[in-house]
Write an enzyme that holds these catalytic residues in place. Structure first.
Site, PDB file in Angstrom:
ATOM      1  CB  SER A 137      -1.054   0.181   1.351  1.00 26.96           C
ATOM      2  OG  SER A 137      -1.272   1.259   1.811  1.00 26.96           O
ATOM      3  CE1 TYR A 162      -3.529  -1.896   5.692  1.00 21.88           C
ATOM      4  CE2 TYR A 162      -3.428  -0.444   5.168  1.00 21.88           C
ATOM      5  CZ  TYR A 162      -3.740  -1.418   4.473  1.00 21.88           C
ATOM      6  OH  TYR A 162      -3.983  -2.391   3.775  1.00 21.88           O
ATOM      7  CE  LYS A 166      -1.547  -4.442   3.042  1.00 23.89           C
ATOM      8  NZ  LYS A 166      -2.590  -5.822   2.687  1.00 23.89           N
TER       9      LYS A 166
HETATM   10  P1  NAD Z   1     -11.118  -5.965   1.701  1.00 25.26           P
HETATM   11  O1  NAD Z   1     -11.763  -6.228   3.205  1.00 25.26           O
HETATM   12  O2  NAD Z   1     -12.623  -5.600   0.818  1.00 25.26           O
HETATM   13  O3  NAD Z   1     -10.719  -7.546   1.199  1.00 25.26           O
HETATM   14  C1  NAD Z   1      -9.830  -8.288   2.022  1.00 25.26           C
HETATM   15  C2  NAD Z   1     -10.449  -9.884   2.597  1.00 25.26           C
HETATM   16  O4  NAD Z   1      -9.429 -10.412   2.871  1.00 25.26           O
HETATM   17  C3  NAD Z   1     -11.644 -10.063   3.141  1.00 25.26           C
HETATM   18  O5  NAD Z   1     -12.525 -10.850   1.992  1.00 25.26           O
HETATM   19  C4  NAD Z   1     -11.931 -10.280   3.795  1.00 25.26           C
HETATM   20  O6  NAD Z   1     -12.941 -11.345   4.837  1.00 25.26           O
HETATM   21  C5  NAD Z   1     -10.096 -11.739   3.844  1.00 25.26           C
HETATM   22  N1  NAD Z   1      -9.578 -11.473   5.770  1.00 25.26           N
HETATM   23  C6  NAD Z   1      -9.349 -10.907   6.078  1.00 25.26           C
HETATM   24  N2  NAD Z   1      -8.584 -11.530   7.068  1.00 25.26           N
HETATM   25  C7  NAD Z   1      -8.378 -12.822   7.033  1.00 25.26           C
HETATM   26  C8  NAD Z   1      -8.385 -14.171   7.477  1.00 25.26           C
HETATM   27  N3  NAD Z   1      -7.395 -13.960   8.719  1.00 25.26           N
HETATM   28  N4  NAD Z   1      -7.912 -15.110   6.108  1.00 25.26           N
HETATM   29  C9  NAD Z   1      -8.506 -14.916   5.213  1.00 25.26           C
HETATM   30  N5  NAD Z   1      -9.342 -14.045   4.605  1.00 25.26           N
HETATM   31  C10 NAD Z   1      -9.549 -12.809   5.539  1.00 25.26           C
HETATM   32  O7  NAD Z   1      -9.485  -5.355   0.861  1.00 25.26           O
HETATM   33  P2  NAD Z   1      -9.702  -4.689  -0.597  1.00 25.26           P
HETATM   34  O8  NAD Z   1      -9.786  -3.110  -0.229  1.00 25.26           O
HETATM   35  O9  NAD Z   1     -10.496  -5.900  -1.206  1.00 25.26           O
HETATM   36  O10 NAD Z   1      -7.986  -4.943   0.237  1.00 25.26           O
HETATM   37  C11 NAD Z   1      -7.024  -5.826  -0.187  1.00 25.26           C
HETATM   38  C12 NAD Z   1      -5.759  -6.116   0.157  1.00 25.26           C
HETATM   39  O11 NAD Z   1      -5.365  -4.726  -0.917  1.00 25.26           O
HETATM   40  C13 NAD Z   1      -5.662  -6.357   1.533  1.00 25.26           C
HETATM   41  O12 NAD Z   1      -4.479  -6.338   1.816  1.00 25.26           O
HETATM   42  C14 NAD Z   1      -5.255  -4.987   1.468  1.00 25.26           C
HETATM   43  O13 NAD Z   1      -4.312  -3.994   2.694  1.00 25.26           O
HETATM   44  C15 NAD Z   1      -4.710  -4.358   0.441  1.00 25.26           C
HETATM   45  N6  NAD Z   1      -5.195  -2.552  -0.060  1.00 25.26           N
HETATM   46  C16 NAD Z   1      -6.052  -2.063  -0.167  1.00 25.26           C
HETATM   47  C17 NAD Z   1      -6.287  -0.523  -0.458  1.00 25.26           C
HETATM   48  C18 NAD Z   1      -7.809  -0.216  -0.975  1.00 25.26           C
HETATM   49  O14 NAD Z   1      -8.060   1.077  -0.508  1.00 25.26           O
HETATM   50  N7  NAD Z   1      -8.186  -0.822  -0.644  1.00 25.26           N
HETATM   51  C19 NAD Z   1      -5.298   0.145  -0.532  1.00 25.26           C
HETATM   52  C20 NAD Z   1      -3.753  -0.198  -0.357  1.00 25.26           C
HETATM   53  C21 NAD Z   1      -3.786  -2.738  -0.303  1.00 25.26           C
HETATM   54  C1  UD1 Z   2      -6.743   6.083   4.530  1.00 27.80           C
HETATM   55  C2  UD1 Z   2      -5.441   6.181   4.888  1.00 27.80           C
HETATM   56  C3  UD1 Z   2      -4.155   4.971   4.243  1.00 27.80           C
HETATM   57  C4  UD1 Z   2      -4.732   3.649   3.965  1.00 27.80           C
HETATM   58  C5  UD1 Z   2      -5.980   4.270   2.666  1.00 27.80           C
HETATM   59  C6  UD1 Z   2      -6.890   3.351   1.984  1.00 27.80           C
HETATM   60  C7  UD1 Z   2      -5.070   7.701   7.302  1.00 27.80           C
HETATM   61  C8  UD1 Z   2      -4.720   8.639   7.304  1.00 27.80           C
HETATM   62  N1  UD1 Z   2      -4.593   6.920   5.888  1.00 27.80           N
HETATM   63  O1  UD1 Z   2      -5.523   6.670   2.876  1.00 27.80           O
HETATM   64  O2  UD1 Z   2      -3.357   4.106   5.176  1.00 27.80           O
HETATM   65  O3  UD1 Z   2      -3.786   2.856   2.824  1.00 27.80           O
HETATM   66  O4  UD1 Z   2      -6.852   5.219   3.627  1.00 27.80           O
HETATM   67  O5  UD1 Z   2      -7.869   2.812   3.311  1.00 27.80           O
HETATM   68  O6  UD1 Z   2      -6.235   7.310   6.999  1.00 27.80           O
HETATM   69  N2  UD1 Z   2     -11.596  12.528   2.902  1.00 27.80           N
HETATM   70  C9  UD1 Z   2     -12.428  13.260   3.449  1.00 27.80           C
HETATM   71  N3  UD1 Z   2     -13.459  13.104   4.256  1.00 27.80           N
HETATM   72  C10 UD1 Z   2     -13.612  11.711   4.224  1.00 27.80           C
HETATM   73  C11 UD1 Z   2     -12.578  10.879   3.928  1.00 27.80           C
HETATM   74  C12 UD1 Z   2     -12.051  11.181   4.328  1.00 27.80           C
HETATM   75  O7  UD1 Z   2     -11.900  15.122   3.146  1.00 27.80           O
HETATM   76  O8  UD1 Z   2     -14.863  11.973   4.644  1.00 27.80           O
HETATM   77  C13 UD1 Z   2     -10.526  12.773   1.913  1.00 27.80           C
HETATM   78  C14 UD1 Z   2      -8.773  12.835   3.091  1.00 27.80           C
HETATM   79  O9  UD1 Z   2      -8.758  13.863   3.739  1.00 27.80           O
HETATM   80  C15 UD1 Z   2      -7.742  12.193   2.291  1.00 27.80           C
HETATM   81  C16 UD1 Z   2      -8.779  11.802   1.447  1.00 27.80           C
HETATM   82  O10 UD1 Z   2     -10.303  11.851   1.482  1.00 27.80           O
HETATM   83  O11 UD1 Z   2      -7.528  13.701   1.909  1.00 27.80           O
HETATM   84  C17 UD1 Z   2      -8.667  10.596   0.483  1.00 27.80           C
HETATM   85  O12 UD1 Z   2      -8.726   9.465   2.534  1.00 27.80           O
HETATM   86  P1  UD1 Z   2      -9.431   7.805   2.130  1.00 27.80           P
HETATM   87  O13 UD1 Z   2     -10.196   7.554   1.211  1.00 27.80           O
HETATM   88  O14 UD1 Z   2     -10.078   8.041   3.809  1.00 27.80           O
HETATM   89  O15 UD1 Z   2      -7.672   7.943   1.471  1.00 27.80           O
HETATM   90  P2  UD1 Z   2      -5.899   7.871   2.146  1.00 27.80           P
HETATM   91  O16 UD1 Z   2      -6.337   9.282   2.833  1.00 27.80           O
HETATM   92  O17 UD1 Z   2      -4.957   7.907   1.301  1.00 27.80           O
END
Ligand code: NAD
Ligand code: UD1
Length: 363
Positions: A137, A162, A166
């Site tokens: 991430s 978190y 990572k």
């Molecule tokens: P998500 O929560 O929708 O998907 C993660 C999945 O992992 C879920 O279906 C959950 O049930 C499963 N899971 C959690 N704990 C588990 C366990 N102990 N055993 C088996 N399964 C388990 O999240 P996502 O947004 O699809 O994210 C997927 C991956 O990408 C995650 O590792 C997350 O940290 C990473 N990631 C997500 C974002 C984002 O903004 N969505 C950004 C950067 C990285």
């Molecule tokens: C956040 C997390 C980051 C995580 C990512 C994906 C923080 C500080 N960072 O990132 O660690 O990897 O989510 O899960 O929590 N915003 C608003 N109003 C809201 C929500 C968000 O204005 O109700 C703004 C935030 O200030 C930011 C932007 O929208 O500027 C995006 O926010 P968000 O979706 O939470 O993502 P990140 O901040 O990039």
């Protein structure tokens, strides 16, 4: 056809990635505990996939279970081998992803994210599987004080458990790569801000409770379930005073996984970190206004205090991914807003529709 072990495949990014893999002809074995997802999500994947394949049921296998269950993971590798579909590569997405929860419950986060990954890697070693794409991430870059886009060799400075998880998993993978006699092929994909959904409206993000991230929050406000969006800060040193992020369509992100697999498969040995974003910065206000325009809907919003721990500018330098992966994001912000809202509307209307499709069990 190669077989991919997709952990966390029922989740938001996992379902879209699963669909992309099926469309590319891979066999997919999903392990998910469904702690943050619904079983029906994978059925919806098959509903989309069946439109393009007669044999749609025989490529996808689902195992409900926990990534920390080492016996179960070993069994998955063995069963796959017995079925003459040995696992060629792992896409490791399973994990917990809420920043706030990770601060309140750090032990659970270390246990699932890091402990679970170690068990998975141990099983990979045992079963001679040395190819992995890991969901990292942009959060690992921490608070940025720069307005340039971030390169992979930029400073790594996570500010919550978190993010620490990572970074630690990336380090463990590097240790394995450096210390192993075998040739490993490892790609850490550092996602920026995935939003949107598959254009069918059948799969998308289903956050538990009140969402923290901006896009699902906007969708909740748009559908009237939440009264108002708070925009955190209007006095940041940006073009309109609101924070800038690099939003990427979840289907483009899904494609990046497939491209990463293709790339690794051509290598004898590789360890690579890749930023997965569009390289385009969008402010919160720009996102909100685009959402309103594209979807012709109302969105109540107000300005609020800055959020603690926010960076005002987080944009990917994605040159390395563009060069190495033969991949390029295809969708723009309008697509992300349209597809995300389409899912929200479908989701609301048809959420409880059960599917007649049964998922194949491996075990
Ligand atoms: P998500 O929560 O929708 O998907 C993660 C999945 O992992 C879920 O279906 C959950 O049930 C499963 N899971 C959690 N704990 C588990 C366990 N102990 N055993 C088996 N399964 C388990 O999240 P996502 O947004 O699809 O994210 C997927 C991956 O990408 C995650 O590792 C997350 O940290 C990473 N990631 C997500 C974002 C984002 O903004 N969505 C950004 C950067 C990285
Ligand atoms: C956040 C997390 C980051 C995580 C990512 C994906 C923080 C500080 N960072 O990132 O660690 O990897 O989510 O899960 O929590 N915003 C608003 N109003 C809201 C929500 C968000 O204005 O109700 C703004 C935030 O200030 C930011 C932007 O929208 O500027 C995006 O926010 P968000 O979706 O939470 O993502 P990140 O901040 O990039």
């Amino acid at each position: 056809m190669p077989t991919i072990f997709l952990t966390g495949g029922s989740g938001y990014i996992g379902t879209h990635t699963c669909l992309t893999l099926l469309n590319a002809g891979f066999n997919v074995i999903v392990l998910d505990s469904n702690i943050n997802s619904k079983k029906r999500a994978l059925k919806k994947v098959l509903e989309i996939y069946k439109l393009s394949s007669f044999n749609f049921k025989n490529q996808l296998f689902f195992v409900e279970g926990d990534i920390r269950n080492e016996n179960l993971i070993n069994e998955i590798f063995e069963k796959a081998k017995n079925k003459k579909m040995p696992i060629n590569a792992v896409l490791h997405l399973a994990g917990l992803k809420s920043v706030r929860e990770s601060i309140n419950n750090p032990l659970e986060y270390w246990d699932v994210n890091v402990g679970g990954s170690i068990k998975l890697f141990r099983c990979m070693i045992k079963h001679n599987c040395h190819t992995i794409v890991f969901s990292s991430s942009a959060t690992i870059y921490g608070i940025q004080e720069i307005e340039d886009s971030i390169k992979e060799d930029g400073s790594i400075n996570p500010i919550n458990p978190y993010g620490e998880n990572k970074v630690t998993i990336e380090k463990i993978l590097k240790n394995i790569f450096d210390g192993s006699k075998e040739n490993w092929r490892i790609a850490n994909l550092r996602y920026f801000n995935p939003i949107g959904a598959h254009s069918s409206g059948l799969i998308g993000e289903e956050p538990r409770g009140i969402p923290n991230n901006i896009f699902p929050y906007i969708c909740e406000v748009g559908s009237g379930r939440i009264d108002k969006l708070q925009i955190f800060g209007r006095d940041w040193p940006t073009r309109d005073g609101t924070c800038i992020r690099d939003y990427i369509h979840v289907m483009d992100l899904a494609e990046a996984h497939k491209s990463a697999l293709d790339y690794l498969n051509k290598k004898d040995s590789e360890f690579i970190n890749l930023n997965i974003g569009t390289g385009i910065g969008t402010s919160v206000l720009e996102l909100v206004k685009t959402f309103i325009k594209v979807n012709e809907c109302n969105l109540n919003y107000e300005f609020a205090e800055r959020r603690e721990g926010d960076s005002y500018h987080l944009v990917a330098n994605n040159e390395l991914a563009l060069q190495t992966l033969n991949w390029k994001p295809q969708k723009n912000l309008e697509d992300m807003c349209r597809d995300g809202w389409q899912w929200q509307k479908f989701n609301k209307e048809f959420l409880e529709n059960t599917s007649s499709i049964n998922l194949q069990k491996l075990i």
